[in-house]
Design an enzyme around this catalytic site. Structure first.
Site, short mmCIF file in Angstrom:
data_model
loop_
_atom_site.label_atom_id
_atom_site.label_comp_id
_atom_site.label_asym_id
_atom_site.label_seq_id
_atom_site.Cartn_x
_atom_site.Cartn_y
_atom_site.Cartn_z
N THR A 70 0.83 -1.21 0.00
CA THR A 70 0.00 0.00 0.00
C THR A 70 0.86 1.26 0.00
O THR A 70 0.64 2.18 -0.79
CB THR A 70 -0.95 0.00 1.21
OG1 THR A 70 -1.91 -1.05 1.03
CG2 THR A 70 -1.70 1.33 1.31
N GLN A 178 1.74 -9.50 -6.23
CA GLN A 178 1.31 -10.89 -6.38
C GLN A 178 2.20 -11.68 -7.34
O GLN A 178 2.12 -12.91 -7.39
CB GLN A 178 -0.14 -10.95 -6.86
CG GLN A 178 -1.15 -10.53 -5.82
CD GLN A 178 -1.20 -11.45 -4.62
OE1 GLN A 178 -0.81 -12.61 -4.69
NE2 GLN A 178 -1.66 -10.93 -3.49
N THR A 236 12.75 6.33 11.28
CA THR A 236 13.76 5.34 11.62
C THR A 236 13.50 4.02 10.90
O THR A 236 12.39 3.49 10.94
CB THR A 236 13.78 5.10 13.15
OG1 THR A 236 14.03 6.34 13.81
CG2 THR A 236 14.87 4.10 13.53
N CYS A 322 -7.92 -7.00 1.47
CA CYS A 322 -8.10 -5.60 1.88
C CYS A 322 -9.56 -5.16 1.80
O CYS A 322 -9.92 -4.12 2.33
CB CYS A 322 -7.24 -4.68 1.02
SG CYS A 322 -5.47 -4.96 1.22
#
Length: 379
Positions: A70, A178, A236, A322
């Protein structure tokens, strides 16, 4: 337990978890710190980046670590759109992209960008000729996934890359989430400028991913801060996660090379078995990705079918992970077949290199038994 939901997520390799624990325990320093512990963490991060680059056959500087598919898709599309808005504000994609691309494009439309959504045929494939017709002088980006996450259609990425060589001002982004480890993709030869992969789809850890950004391509960051990842992704770095991702990618590509057609054999077994069942409609193309089979049972709710199989410790899924909890209609299957009932009863099987033939046989038997049981209830 039989786990056939690998397109949603995969089980991490034991070696991957071991790497994560080792780095998290012994090399937990911030790679931006000046002391020795920070330097060791930075060296591990550099090593992971180099390993991923070698496996993808690209330069180390072209690897940007992310949190997954995403973020990678958002950074690629929004980042390229904002960086090259002076060239134009036209973007081309397809009607069956992952939500992280469709929703990103929708948000860009609100900013004044124009999006062309290419239609697909009953195999879930886009037409290169239709793409050619859609290209304009103000087109700045084409974004097309290599393998569809729901039905496993393999898009003609190489042909699209050849076409776009005639349009040097147009960037080419490929969502390869995928496809990685299943379908070969030559990033350099394919004229691919941006490419997204996600660690947890190839037995790495959730929260890790890569965006390949070809040398010379500008991308505007989504957020600002400490200027990590060549100023593209402040924050970070997840050193342990990225070391684990590099190991998972290496192991997966090794397993792919050693597979010798087993994954395809399992798919063909599932395809034929489902095709022989009355009331089942297969949505995946016959020659799709070797790990995805999508089918519908019109008149039966996907959720009921999934939970019935779960009682047998068989784990499948409905639409994309999702969106499976938000809606029961597959936009992808609807775009392919224009059949509402078919799109409302979608079930996806997705395998990985750890699955075996006997598991496919058991799953087919339980699917048939469950189908007969539910059909009797409905009479």
């Amino acid at each position: 337990m039989i786990y056939f939901d690998n397109s949603a997520t995969t089980k991490p390799y034991p070696e991957v978890i071991d790497s994560f624990i080792k780095v998290s325990t012994d090399y937990f320093g911030n790679p931006s710190s000046l002391h020795g512990l920070g330097a060791k963490a930075e060296n591990l991060l550099t090593q992971a980046r180099r390993q991923v680059a070698e496996l993808l056959q690209v330069k180390s500087m072209e690897i940007c670590f992310t949190s997954g598919g995403t973020e990678g898709n958002n950074l690629a599309i929004k980042g390229a759109a904002h960086a090259y808005s002076g060239r134009g504000k036209h973007i081309i994609t397809t009607v069956m992209e992952h939500a992280s691309i469709k929703e990103t494009c929708k948000s860009l439309e609100e900013e004044g960008y124009e999006i062309t959504y290419l239609q697909v045929d009953s195999d879930g494939l886009v037409s290169v000729e239709e793409l050619k017709k859609a290209l304009r002088t103000d087109t700045i980006l084409v974004s097309i996934m290599s393998v569809n996450n729901e039905v496993g259609s393999i898009q003609p990425i190489a042909e699209i890359g050849q076409l776009l060589k005639e349009w040097p001002q147009v960037l080419f982004h490929v969502d390869h989430v995928q496809g990685i480890g299943k379908i070969p993709l030559d990033l350099t030869a394919g004229k691919i400028d941006l490419c997204t992969i996600s660690g947890h789809k190839f037995h790495g850890l959730k929260g890790t991913g890569v965006l390949y950004i070809r040398d010379g391509i500008r991308v505007s960051p989504l957020f600002t801060g400490g200027n990590q990842e060549a100023r593209l992704r402040s924050g970070t770095e997840n050193v342990a996660g990225f070391v684990a991702l590099a190991k998972a990618l290496r192991l997966t590509l090794q397993k792919s090379a050693q597979d010798d057609g087993k994954l395809t054999e399992i798919r063909e077994m599932l395809f034929q078995g489902l095709n022989d069942m009355q009331g089942v409609k297969i949505n995946s193309p016959k020659h799709g990705a070797p790990h995805i089979i999508n089918f519908s049972i019109p008149g039966i709710k996907s959720e009921v079918f999934i939970h019935s199989l779960e009682e047998k410790e068989i784990y499948l899924s409905t639409t994309s992970a999702c969106s499976s909890k938000k809606k029961s209609v597959s936009d992808t299957v609807l775009a392919m077949f224009h059949d509402q009932r078919r799109a409302e009863s979608v079930i996806r099987i997705s395998t990985s290199y750890g699955n075996e033939h006997y598991e496919a046989e058991l799953v087919l038997r339980e699917i048939k038994n469950t189908l007969l049981k539910l059909q009797k209830v409905m009479r």
